[in-house]
Write a protein that holds these residues in place. Sequence first.
Motif, PDB file in Angstrom:
ATOM      1  N   LEU A 289       0.828  -1.206   0.000  1.00 17.46           N
ATOM      2  CA  LEU A 289       0.000   0.000   0.000  1.00 17.46           C
ATOM      3  C   LEU A 289       0.861   1.253   0.000  1.00 17.46           C
ATOM      4  N   LEU A 290       0.296   2.350  -0.487  1.00 26.35           N
ATOM      5  CA  LEU A 290       0.964   3.639  -0.428  1.00 26.35           C
ATOM      6  C   LEU A 290       1.053   4.110   1.027  1.00 26.35           C
ATOM      7  N   SER A 291       2.019   4.981   1.309  1.00 30.89           N
ATOM      8  CA  SER A 291       2.287   5.411   2.691  1.00 30.89           C
ATOM      9  C   SER A 291       1.044   5.971   3.368  1.00 30.89           C
ATOM     10  N   GLU A 292       0.301   6.805   2.652  1.00 28.92           N
ATOM     11  CA  GLU A 292      -0.896   7.418   3.238  1.00 28.92           C
ATOM     12  C   GLU A 292      -1.941   6.359   3.591  1.00 28.92           C
ATOM     13  N   ASP A 293      -2.121   5.379   2.716  1.00 29.38           N
ATOM     14  CA  ASP A 293      -3.081   4.303   2.983  1.00 29.38           C
ATOM     15  C   ASP A 293      -2.606   3.421   4.139  1.00 29.38           C
ATOM     16  N   CYS A 294      -1.304   3.220   4.218  1.00 30.34           N
ATOM     17  CA  CYS A 294      -0.746   2.425   5.322  1.00 30.34           C
ATOM     18  C   CYS A 294      -1.082   3.063   6.667  1.00 30.34           C
ATOM     19  N   LEU A 295      -0.873   4.367   6.768  1.00 30.48           N
ATOM     20  CA  LEU A 295      -1.138   5.058   8.024  1.00 30.48           C
ATOM     21  C   LEU A 295      -2.628   5.013   8.358  1.00 30.48           C
ATOM     22  N   THR A 296      -3.478   5.179   7.352  1.00 27.87           N
ATOM     23  CA  THR A 296      -4.929   5.110   7.578  1.00 27.87           C
ATOM     24  C   THR A 296      -5.335   3.754   8.131  1.00 27.87           C
ATOM     25  N   LEU A 297      -4.832   2.682   7.521  1.00 29.49           N
ATOM     26  CA  LEU A 297      -5.176   1.330   7.952  1.00 29.49           C
ATOM     27  C   LEU A 297      -4.656   1.048   9.353  1.00 29.49           C
ATOM     28  N   PHE A 298      -3.441   1.471   9.634  1.00 32.92           N
ATOM     29  CA  PHE A 298      -2.851   1.246  10.955  1.00 32.92           C
ATOM     30  C   PHE A 298      -3.654   1.956  12.050  1.00 32.92           C
ATOM     31  N   LEU A 299      -3.948   3.228  11.853  1.00 27.98           N
ATOM     32  CA  LEU A 299      -4.672   4.006  12.871  1.00 27.98           C
ATOM     33  C   LEU A 299      -6.089   3.482  13.049  1.00 27.98           C
ATOM     34  N   ARG A 300      -6.704   2.999  11.980  1.00 32.16           N
ATOM     35  CA  ARG A 300      -8.052   2.448  12.076  1.00 32.16           C
ATOM     36  C   ARG A 300      -8.085   1.243  13.017  1.00 32.16           C
ATOM     37  N   ASN A 301      -7.006   0.489  13.044  1.00 28.92           N
ATOM     38  CA  ASN A 301      -6.942  -0.693  13.901  1.00 28.92           C
ATOM     39  C   ASN A 301      -6.423  -0.381  15.299  1.00 28.92           C
ATOM     40  N   ALA A 302      -5.665   0.698  15.445  1.00 28.18           N
ATOM     41  CA  ALA A 302      -5.072   1.031  16.738  1.00 28.18           C
ATOM     42  C   ALA A 302      -6.009   1.848  17.622  1.00 28.18           C
ATOM     43  N   VAL A 331       0.196  -7.191   8.127  1.00 24.54           N
ATOM     44  CA  VAL A 331       1.106  -6.741   9.176  1.00 24.54           C
ATOM     45  C   VAL A 331       0.609  -5.441   9.792  1.00 24.54           C
ATOM     46  N   LEU A 332       0.136  -4.525   8.965  1.00 25.57           N
ATOM     47  CA  LEU A 332      -0.374  -3.243   9.469  1.00 25.57           C
ATOM     48  C   LEU A 332      -1.566  -3.456  10.399  1.00 25.57           C
ATOM     49  N   GLY A 336      -1.239  -2.773  14.364  1.00 29.38           N
ATOM     50  CA  GLY A 336      -2.177  -1.763  14.854  1.00 29.38           C
ATOM     51  C   GLY A 336      -3.114  -2.323  15.903  1.00 29.38           C
ATOM     52  N   SER A 337      -3.671  -3.523  15.645  1.00 32.38           N
ATOM     53  CA  SER A 337      -4.589  -4.141  16.605  1.00 32.38           C
ATOM     54  C   SER A 337      -3.901  -4.463  17.927  1.00 32.38           C
ATOM     55  N   SER A 338      -2.606  -4.815  17.873  1.00 31.31           N
ATOM     56  CA  SER A 338      -1.891  -5.148  19.112  1.00 31.31           C
ATOM     57  C   SER A 338      -1.736  -3.936  20.020  1.00 31.31           C
ATOM     58  N   LEU A 339      -1.843  -2.730  19.443  1.00 32.84           N
ATOM     59  CA  LEU A 339      -1.714  -1.498  20.234  1.00 32.84           C
ATOM     60  C   LEU A 339      -3.067  -0.879  20.560  1.00 32.84           C
ATOM     61  N   TYR A 340      -4.136  -1.582  20.232  1.00 34.31           N
ATOM     62  CA  TYR A 340      -5.484  -1.077  20.495  1.00 34.31           C
ATOM     63  C   TYR A 340      -5.681  -0.863  21.993  1.00 34.31           C
ATOM     64  N   LYS A 341      -6.117   0.349  22.352  1.00 32.55           N
ATOM     65  CA  LYS A 341      -6.353   0.751  23.740  1.00 32.55           C
ATOM     66  C   LYS A 341      -5.090   0.745  24.599  1.00 32.55           C
ATOM     67  N   GLU A 342      -3.937   0.702  23.949  1.00 35.18           N
ATOM     68  CA  GLU A 342      -2.674   0.836  24.676  1.00 35.18           C
ATOM     69  C   GLU A 342      -2.224   2.287  24.535  1.00 35.18           C
ATOM     70  N   THR A 343      -2.338   3.041  25.595  1.00 31.30           N
ATOM     71  CA  THR A 343      -2.089   4.482  25.510  1.00 31.30           C
ATOM     72  C   THR A 343      -0.754   4.901  26.115  1.00 31.30           C
ATOM     73  N   GLU A 344       0.034   3.924  26.586  1.00 27.87           N
ATOM     74  CA  GLU A 344       1.349   4.248  27.142  1.00 27.87           C
ATOM     75  C   GLU A 344       2.340   4.472  25.995  1.00 27.87           C
ATOM     76  N   GLU A 345       2.925   5.654  25.984  1.00 23.15           N
ATOM     77  CA  GLU A 345       3.873   5.988  24.923  1.00 23.15           C
ATOM     78  C   GLU A 345       5.070   5.042  24.922  1.00 23.15           C
ATOM     79  N   SER A 346       5.448   4.559  26.103  1.00 19.94           N
ATOM     80  CA  SER A 346       6.611   3.668  26.203  1.00 19.94           C
ATOM     81  C   SER A 346       6.378   2.364  25.435  1.00 19.94           C
ATOM     82  N   LEU A 347       5.143   1.861  25.467  1.00 25.65           N
ATOM     83  CA  LEU A 347       4.848   0.619  24.751  1.00 25.65           C
ATOM     84  C   LEU A 347       4.927   0.832  23.240  1.00 25.65           C
ATOM     85  N   TRP A 348       4.417   1.955  22.764  1.00 24.33           N
ATOM     86  CA  TRP A 348       4.498   2.253  21.329  1.00 24.33           C
ATOM     87  C   TRP A 348       5.964   2.380  20.892  1.00 24.33           C
ATOM     88  N   ASN A 349       6.772   3.017  21.727  1.00 28.12           N
ATOM     89  CA  ASN A 349       8.196   3.140  21.399  1.00 28.12           C
ATOM     90  C   ASN A 349       8.899   1.792  21.446  1.00 28.12           C
TER      91      ASN A 349
END
Length: 751
Positions: A289-302, A331-332, A336-349
Amino acid sequence: MDLLQESATFPSISMDVQVLLDMLRVKLYSVVNIARALNMKAQLRKLEFFLETGTWFFDDQVAEMLKLVFYDAERVIDEYEIWSLQNQLLPSLTSSKDEDSEGFIEQEDLSPYRARGLLHTRASVNYVDVVGRDFDRDNVVEMLLKSGNEATLFVLPIVGVGGIGKTTLAKLVYDNPKIVSHFQLRLWVRVSRVFKVDELLEQIVKSIREDICENLDMNELQNLVREALHEKNYLIVLDDVWNEDPVKWDELKKLLMVGACGSKILVTTRLEEVASVMGTVPAYCLKGLLSEDCLTLFLRNAFEQGQEVYYPNLVGIAPDIVQKCEGNPLVLEAVGSSLYKETEESLWNEVKNHWRWNSNQYDTAALRIIYEQLPSNLKVCLAYCSIFPKGTVIEIDKLIQLWVAEGLISQSSNESEDLEDIGIRYFQELLSRSFFQEVEEYRSIFTSICRMHDLVHDLALSAAGFEFCTVTSHIQNISDEVRHVAFSDYDLSGKELPPSLLNNHALRTISFSVDGIGPMSTLYVENCIARFMQLRVLDMSDSCFDELPSSIGELKYLRYLDISGNGSIKELPDSINKLLSLQTLRVSDCAQLEGLPKDIGNLISLRHLHITTKQACFPDKAIGCLSSLRSLFIYSCNNLVSLSEGLQHLTSLRALAIIGCPRLTFLPSAMKHLNALENLLIVDCEELALLGGKISKDLGWSGHWLSEAYPNWSQKDVQCLGSLQMLVLAGLPQLDTLPRWLEGASVTLQY
């Protein structure tokens, strides 16, 4: 880091110290309660201290010791449960509490449930959720609608890496309005790893004709396919092809070249070699997917819809994670789903900077990162899924019953919650992380199905390690550490077991259902029983042996027995009533089975019963005594006239399905007492009039007779079935009124 080095850093569940510790802790909670029940005070103090301190100082070198301790604890629990069942005590080992005892330890829930709408979805594509594939869809549609060389069959391959979205694109094309209106006939064929022409023909035939019986020979299949496709302008999708053998493809292609000019075949495959063998035009190479579509799909799942605006810090990290996914939708979605409702910045990093991204195989790296975040019990449940072959349809109810039978589901602190409910939560949690896909609810057969992507299956195999093994004719040596085996491509016609398996007396699971072909010899089954007395699961579905050995009663630990689809067996041995630990018994589609053993009510642990018999009625002391029963599925009982009044004793029954019983004339009044019933399905029972209207003319009954037969029906009947959520009535031509007791479900019914 190469793949070999990476594998060395990815321990299987049998060598993962943390997993072993967590699962051992669960077992020890049960041992503590056994010690309490038996008043073993000295041992109790020692165990409780061990658990309370939570001091677990171990390293990788003690994994083998932990496994031995785990199995010892399991044996103690099993023996106590059997002793309890024999004495009709049945205490709950993981949730019972003695109020007079001190220091009772509540068992923790290892998998905190992340609330998300995870209702079953259809296997067909949800077009709203597909991101960034409009251009590819339009291109493929245009290629299919163009006139090709009408002298040859037009074959267009779609090629791409695993998870890139080949099947999704093919479905978008398949359901496109231009395609639907252009082709007279559209067929979708799922191709297995092993390219078997007869199985593919059978899929084609069954897609067109619903009245086709099983076990057609090759000539019959060929004739039916030619007849179905003759001079039709068709589109056939061959999904997930791995076959590189041109001879096998030519065999199938010749049979398909009977359609009208302009017929097309669309192929999805990972392999360019397959595209070269099958394609008549250059392959369509599907890119990321194009970069913009990748980000859309990832955020939709996160995030929940619109919630990302409240977490700009996390959204700022997202592009760096997305870049590592290299445009792969699977993969996206998974990351993304693995980070769903995970709001700790440390986990995302932590995910962004994980060392596994340095691997050359980004898709494998991503799934392993997600896997590592799972609690131990979900890791074990996911690993168990490796017992199913790649690409197979997984029946969700069966999967959960297997998890329960293997002891992978632990009772929560909520004593009213069934193990199956906990299993559903486990499944939904894994589904939310994209470990399962294509969940589809088939209400017509009262079960739901799913699939596991090949990449996820590879992960499950790695996690399973050497405790799981698929036995084929090519495997010579099977490790003594194996606990779960599935037979595939193995000669089951004789009586011999693989020599290297003979001395493995600790085997827990044997599944013969991998290829849809079970054992053919009673002696073969006898050898299995004699050798493997520790079995928890024995799946012999689609077998054709004509007698189940009486020695089956010696498998005192057996919790799951499946002999469904056996067209030869005529009776079950009385010794089956000795299986006090049995939780699931599947004997559906056993057309020659005369009936159930008269003392089947002794199976006091039985929770799920699927049956097909020749009986005209079920004795009151049979099914009615199965007070632990949660689901009862009655299939194709052609002689069944009535159900037992003993149904009223099934106070825990939550699902009742009655399918294909043409002589069934009425339901018992006891139905109104099934207050726990949530799902009721009655399909294709031509003579069933329920509790009013026309009854079988052959029996000469009338509505007046029914009123006399049920004189106690009153206003209180409308208060019954207050838990019913789903009611399906279909194929009941004699039905003209509903019983009053269904009115009680009017508030709770959802479907």
